[in-house]
Design a protein around this motif. Structure first.
Motif, mmCIF file in Angstrom:
data_model
loop_
_atom_site.group_PDB
_atom_site.id
_atom_site.type_symbol
_atom_site.label_atom_id
_atom_site.label_comp_id
_atom_site.label_asym_id
_atom_site.label_seq_id
_atom_site.Cartn_x
_atom_site.Cartn_y
_atom_site.Cartn_z
ATOM 1 N N ARG A 1 5.669 2.790 -3.904
ATOM 2 C CA ARG A 1 4.444 3.392 -3.688
ATOM 3 C C ARG A 1 3.438 2.308 -3.432
ATOM 4 O O ARG A 1 2.396 2.428 -2.345
ATOM 5 N N GLU A 2 3.241 1.207 -4.247
ATOM 6 C CA GLU A 2 2.686 0.366 -3.904
ATOM 7 C C GLU A 2 2.704 -0.606 -2.774
ATOM 8 O O GLU A 2 1.566 -0.961 -2.030
ATOM 9 N N ILE A 3 3.948 -0.774 -2.445
ATOM 10 C CA ILE A 3 4.056 -1.550 -1.184
ATOM 11 C C ILE A 3 3.609 -0.650 0.026
ATOM 12 O O ILE A 3 2.714 -1.326 0.870
ATOM 13 N N LYS A 4 3.733 1.004 0.138
ATOM 14 C CA LYS A 4 3.231 1.512 1.060
ATOM 15 C C LYS A 4 1.764 1.457 1.090
ATOM 16 O O LYS A 4 1.071 1.334 2.099
ATOM 17 N N ASP A 5 0.990 1.658 -0.012
ATOM 18 C CA ASP A 5 -0.339 1.523 0.031
ATOM 19 C C ASP A 5 -0.889 0.179 0.489
ATOM 20 O O ASP A 5 -1.983 0.111 1.056
ATOM 21 N N THR A 6 -0.405 -0.743 0.052
ATOM 22 C CA THR A 6 -0.716 -2.189 0.510
ATOM 23 C C THR A 6 -0.480 -2.379 1.733
ATOM 24 O O THR A 6 -1.342 -3.092 2.393
ATOM 25 N N TYR A 7 0.505 -2.081 2.386
ATOM 26 C CA TYR A 7 0.866 -2.054 3.822
ATOM 27 C C TYR A 7 -0.351 -1.233 4.721
ATOM 28 O O TYR A 7 -0.798 -2.195 5.693
ATOM 29 N N GLN A 8 -0.661 -0.214 4.227
ATOM 30 C CA GLN A 8 -1.716 0.463 5.113
ATOM 31 C C GLN A 8 -3.041 -0.189 4.608
ATOM 32 O O GLN A 8 -3.721 -0.535 5.992
ATOM 33 N N GLN A 9 -3.341 -0.988 3.720
ATOM 34 C CA GLN A 9 -4.726 -1.673 3.526
ATOM 35 C C GLN A 9 -4.705 -2.958 4.358
ATOM 36 O O GLN A 9 -5.488 -3.262 5.043
ATOM 37 N N LEU A 10 -3.474 -3.745 4.346
ATOM 38 C CA LEU A 10 -3.258 -5.285 5.088
ATOM 39 C C LEU A 10 -3.219 -4.857 6.599
ATOM 40 O O LEU A 10 -3.822 -5.697 7.265
ATOM 41 N N TYR A 11 -2.624 -3.846 7.167
ATOM 42 C CA TYR A 11 -2.281 -3.900 8.509
ATOM 43 C C TYR A 11 -2.834 -2.645 9.156
ATOM 44 O O TYR A 11 -2.804 -2.470 10.449
ATOM 45 N N ASN A 12 -3.544 -1.698 8.442
ATOM 46 C CA ASN A 12 -3.997 -0.479 9.082
ATOM 47 C C ASN A 12 -2.826 0.289 9.678
ATOM 48 O O ASN A 12 -3.229 1.069 10.810
#
Length: 318
Positions: free
Chosen positions: A47-58
């Motif tokens: 879940r953290e990876i998915k959230d971070t991916y969205q934040q980093l790369y939109n």
């Protein structure tokens, strides 16, 4: 105990996202990197990876996985990437909306209702309503006919007590209700539905044991004696999901790979939903019942990155 293996120390979500993004760049996809990262992270880490991916790369990681991967491997890894409540909500929806809905599809709902915690079932119901603008109960009521509808609605709409509490007096009285329903061949009797859908799992296991002691046969044996229709098949699934989920899922996996062809949907569901829960026990039960190794059977029936990913979840690739 699950078979998922997480490295120590765990890389940061930022680091994992950068490696995933790099795996997607260029002409080909680095599937091995995708497997190594997502196949060695627990649900909160994913879940953290998915959230971070969205934040980093939109961008949505799930969307990128869908566009970069293909086939059985893509389907399995996306299923793994979902949060468990969302995953089960989608599995239930697919089962209920299947074009040729059969008892095999409805057993998916039984698994969610009877082989997971009451808290998880509540979360699945909440996500289901949020995703599909109707309740799980409503979809069961509109797509499943009686008497199966009565059983399934009862199972998904109740909230079991989630503690190890057993009352032997209740067990003794309720086995009589169950046996009476079997003698009358009224397996959708109100008392049967109430007992199976509201009693905590420890209480029900005590009731099943009391039943066997009192009547000589196990509860599922007497259900089988009533016939071989869909209602009997559904109730036997209820029995085993409550009595021994590890035996139930060992059989699901065996049935998915026996004979010609592979039932990838069932194989994925069993391995992916249980890898963090009780896959060690499932592997043990598989060995006892099937007289073979679950890992070896999965190896021989799958191939490529799909095989590598399933074996990773089974704890076989470090």
């Amino acid at each position: 105990m699950g078979t998922l293996k997480v490295p120590e120390p765990v890389p940061s979500p930022d680091n994992d996202c950068q490696r995933l993004k790099k795996a997607f760049e260029g002409l080909g996809t680095d599937e091995e990197a995708v497997i190594w990262i997502l196949g060695h992270r627990n649900q909160s880490q994913r879940r953290e990876i998915k959230d971070t991916y969205q934040q980093l790369y939109n961008k949505s990681l799930l969307d990128d996985l869908h566009s970069e991967l293909s086939g059985d491997f893509r389907k399995a890894i996306i299923l793994w990437a979902y949060d468990p409540p969302e995953r089960d909500a989608k599995l239930a929806r697919d089962a209920l909306k299947a074009k040729k809905q059969g008892i095999k599809h409805l057993k998916v709902v039984v698994e969610i209702a009877c082989a997971s915690s009451p808290h998880h079932l509540m979360a699945v119901r909440q996500v289901y309503a949020s995703l599909f603008d109707c309740s799980l109960e409503e979809d069961i009521a509109s797509t499943v006919s009686l008497p199966l509808r009565k059983i399934l609605v009862g199972l998904v709409s109740s909230y079991r007590y989630d503690r190890q509490l057993v009352d032997s007096g209740i067990a003794g009285s309720e086995v009589s209700r169950l046996h009476e329903a079997i003698e009358r061949k009224q397996l959708d009797d109100d008392h049967v539905v109430r007992i199976l859908s509201t009693r905590n799992l420890f209480q029900l296991r005590a009731t099943f044991e009391c039943y066997k002691q009192k009547y000589g046969n196990s509860f599922d044996q007497d259900i089988k004696a009533c016939g071989n229709g869909d209602l009997e098949s559904l109730l036997i699934a209820v029995f085993w999901c409550i009595e021994s989920p590890e035996k139930y899922f060992a059989k699901v996996i065996k049935n998915s790979i026996v004979g010609l062809g592979t039932d990838e949907d069932s194989l994925d569901r069993a391995i992916i939903t249980r890898a963090e829960i009780d896959m060690i026990k499932i592997k043990e039960e598989y060995s006892k019942v099937c007289k073979s190794s679950l890992v070896d059977d999965v190896k021989s029936d799958t191939s490529g990155d799909y095989k590598k990913f399933l074996l990773t979840l089974l704890g076989e690739r470090l």
